[in-house]
Write a protein that holds these residues in place. Structure first.
Motif, mmCIF file in Angstrom:
data_model
loop_
_atom_site.group_PDB
_atom_site.id
_atom_site.type_symbol
_atom_site.label_atom_id
_atom_site.label_comp_id
_atom_site.label_asym_id
_atom_site.label_seq_id
_atom_site.Cartn_x
_atom_site.Cartn_y
_atom_site.Cartn_z
ATOM 1 N N UNK A 36 0.841 -1.206 0.000
ATOM 2 C CA UNK A 36 0.000 0.000 0.000
ATOM 3 C C UNK A 36 0.875 1.255 0.000
ATOM 4 N N UNK A 37 1.941 1.203 0.811
ATOM 5 C CA UNK A 37 2.818 2.366 0.924
ATOM 6 C C UNK A 37 3.506 2.655 -0.407
ATOM 7 N N UNK A 38 3.695 1.598 -1.201
ATOM 8 C CA UNK A 38 4.280 1.783 -2.530
ATOM 9 C C UNK A 38 3.208 2.123 -3.563
ATOM 10 N N UNK A 39 1.969 2.246 -3.101
ATOM 11 C CA UNK A 39 0.879 2.627 -3.986
ATOM 12 C C UNK A 39 0.309 1.477 -4.792
ATOM 13 N N UNK A 40 0.678 0.259 -4.421
ATOM 14 C CA UNK A 40 0.244 -0.892 -5.197
ATOM 15 C C UNK A 40 -0.921 -1.620 -4.536
ATOM 16 N N UNK A 41 -1.924 -1.954 -5.330
ATOM 17 C CA UNK A 41 -3.073 -2.693 -4.826
ATOM 18 C C UNK A 41 -2.698 -4.148 -4.569
ATOM 19 N N UNK A 42 -3.493 -4.805 -3.736
ATOM 20 C CA UNK A 42 -3.212 -6.201 -3.389
ATOM 21 C C UNK A 42 -4.445 -7.046 -3.678
ATOM 22 N N UNK A 43 -4.238 -8.086 -4.493
ATOM 23 C CA UNK A 43 -5.358 -8.940 -4.860
ATOM 24 C C UNK A 43 -5.178 -10.328 -4.242
ATOM 25 N N UNK A 44 -6.133 -10.716 -3.404
ATOM 26 C CA UNK A 44 -6.097 -12.038 -2.792
ATOM 27 C C UNK A 44 -7.226 -12.843 -3.428
ATOM 28 N N UNK A 45 -6.872 -13.764 -4.309
ATOM 29 C CA UNK A 45 -7.933 -14.489 -5.013
ATOM 30 C C UNK A 45 -8.752 -15.300 -4.015
ATOM 31 N N UNK A 46 -10.053 -15.297 -4.198
ATOM 32 C CA UNK A 46 -10.963 -15.996 -3.292
ATOM 33 C C UNK A 46 -11.354 -15.169 -2.090
ATOM 34 N N UNK A 47 -10.701 -14.017 -1.913
ATOM 35 C CA UNK A 47 -11.020 -13.169 -0.766
ATOM 36 C C UNK A 47 -11.453 -11.773 -1.233
ATOM 37 N N UNK A 48 -10.542 -11.076 -1.855
ATOM 38 C CA UNK A 48 -10.910 -9.752 -2.339
ATOM 39 C C UNK A 48 -9.697 -8.945 -2.739
ATOM 40 N N UNK A 49 -9.941 -7.696 -3.110
ATOM 41 C CA UNK A 49 -8.868 -6.822 -3.570
ATOM 42 C C UNK A 49 -8.837 -5.556 -2.723
ATOM 43 N N UNK A 50 -7.634 -5.214 -2.293
ATOM 44 C CA UNK A 50 -7.430 -3.942 -1.599
ATOM 45 C C UNK A 50 -6.913 -2.961 -2.640
ATOM 46 N N UNK A 51 -7.609 -1.861 -2.795
ATOM 47 C CA UNK A 51 -7.247 -0.898 -3.826
ATOM 48 C C UNK A 51 -6.781 0.405 -3.173
ATOM 49 N N UNK A 52 -5.591 0.855 -3.574
ATOM 50 C CA UNK A 52 -5.064 2.113 -3.052
ATOM 51 C C UNK A 52 -5.677 3.247 -3.863
ATOM 52 N N UNK A 53 -6.278 4.200 -3.165
ATOM 53 C CA UNK A 53 -6.901 5.325 -3.856
ATOM 54 C C UNK A 53 -6.317 6.649 -3.381
ATOM 55 N N UNK A 54 -6.191 7.550 -4.340
ATOM 56 C CA UNK A 54 -5.714 8.892 -3.998
ATOM 57 C C UNK A 54 -6.910 9.813 -3.960
ATOM 58 N N UNK A 55 -7.012 10.588 -2.902
ATOM 59 C CA UNK A 55 -8.116 11.535 -2.822
ATOM 60 C C UNK A 55 -7.581 12.939 -3.024
ATOM 61 N N UNK A 56 -8.244 13.685 -3.857
ATOM 62 C CA UNK A 56 -7.810 15.046 -4.153
ATOM 63 C C UNK A 56 -8.105 15.958 -2.967
ATOM 64 N N UNK A 57 -7.434 17.101 -2.954
ATOM 65 C CA UNK A 57 -7.704 18.103 -1.922
ATOM 66 C C UNK A 57 -9.115 18.647 -2.133
ATOM 67 N N UNK A 58 -9.777 18.994 -1.047
ATOM 68 C CA UNK A 58 -11.105 19.597 -1.187
ATOM 69 C C UNK A 58 -11.349 20.539 -0.021
ATOM 70 N N UNK A 59 -12.341 21.387 -0.188
ATOM 71 C CA UNK A 59 -12.672 22.323 0.882
ATOM 72 C C UNK A 59 -13.618 21.619 1.843
ATOM 73 N N UNK A 60 -13.338 21.825 3.097
ATOM 74 C CA UNK A 60 -14.224 21.248 4.090
ATOM 75 C C UNK A 60 -14.556 22.297 5.118
ATOM 76 N N UNK A 61 -15.312 21.889 6.094
ATOM 77 C CA UNK A 61 -15.686 22.852 7.128
ATOM 78 C C UNK A 61 -15.690 22.138 8.463
ATOM 79 N N UNK A 62 -15.157 22.794 9.433
ATOM 80 C CA UNK A 62 -15.226 22.254 10.788
ATOM 81 C C UNK A 62 -16.673 22.397 11.245
ATOM 82 N N UNK A 63 -17.357 21.276 11.445
ATOM 83 C CA UNK A 63 -18.787 21.376 11.766
ATOM 84 C C UNK A 63 -19.055 22.055 13.103
ATOM 85 N N UNK A 64 -18.071 22.063 13.959
ATOM 86 C CA UNK A 64 -18.254 22.658 15.287
ATOM 87 C C UNK A 64 -18.149 24.183 15.236
#
Lengths: 94, 93
Positions: A36-64
């Motif tokens: 994951x740290x190298x940005x690579x997804x991991x596929x375990x056949x018969x179980x599932x796939x872990x996919x590394x995703x990059x999220x872009x910057x966005x504006x947020x708000x402190x709800x408090x």
């Protein structure tokens, strides 16, 4: 279920000590993490796939406080169950 | 990375194991996790993440092409939540 249950399962299956079994479990998850740290997804056949995703910057708000903040770009991991695992889950109690 | 590569890497870091044993270890780990999920249990792997089943209620959906209403049965979906340590490691740069 925790790592302790996995230790127990390996201990029963092959003749390793519980200490060695735990060590192996740590190695396994560390190896997956490293991928994951190298940005690579991991596929375990018969179980599932872990996919590394990059999220872009966005504006947020402190709800408090109502304060506008910039949410920095970040990486995360999502998991997609394999069709085989999905079938197993469907068979369980809904 | 695939399961076979994962097995090779685990073997490389834990030398006193035969290839066959490494395979059994990796298969056992995922099979045990699968069994737990089948029973509806939550899985907690410290430093890595949690797997949790969420119930979805039955609902009426519509085929967008034909407009025919169909009943979608209740089901369980699996959700993975990235562990705190992993999240921090991935975003520490």
């Amino acid at each position: 279920m925790t790592k302790a249950d996995l230790v127990e399962a390996i201990f029963e299956k092959i003749g390793l000590s519980k200490k060695e079994a735990l060590e192996l479990i740590e190695i396994l998850f560390d190896t997956i993490k490293q991928s994951f740290l190298e940005g690579e997804s991991v596929k375990i056949s018969g179980f599932g796939t872990f996919i590394v995703r990059k999220k872009a910057a966005r504006r947020g708000r402190n709800p408090k406080t109502g304060e506008d903040i910039e949410i920095t770009p970040r990486k995360t991991v999502t998991f997609r169950a394999s069709s085989q695992l999905k079938a197993v889950l469907e068979k369980g109690n809904v | 990375m695939t399961k076979s590569v994962l097995i090779e890497k685990v073997l490389g870091k834990f030398g006193s194991l035969t290839k066959k044993q490494a395979e059994i270890v990796v298969e056992t780990i995922f099979d045990t996790m699968k069994e737990a999920l089948k029973k509806g249990e939550k899985i907690e792997i410290r430093g890595f993440g949690n797997f949790k089943l969420k119930n979805r209620k039955p609902r009426i959906a519509r085929n967008p092409k034909t407009g025919v209403k169909i009943e979608v049965p209740a089901k369980r979906v699996l959700h993975f939540k990235v562990g705190k340590a992993l999240k921090e490691e991935m975003n520490s740069k």
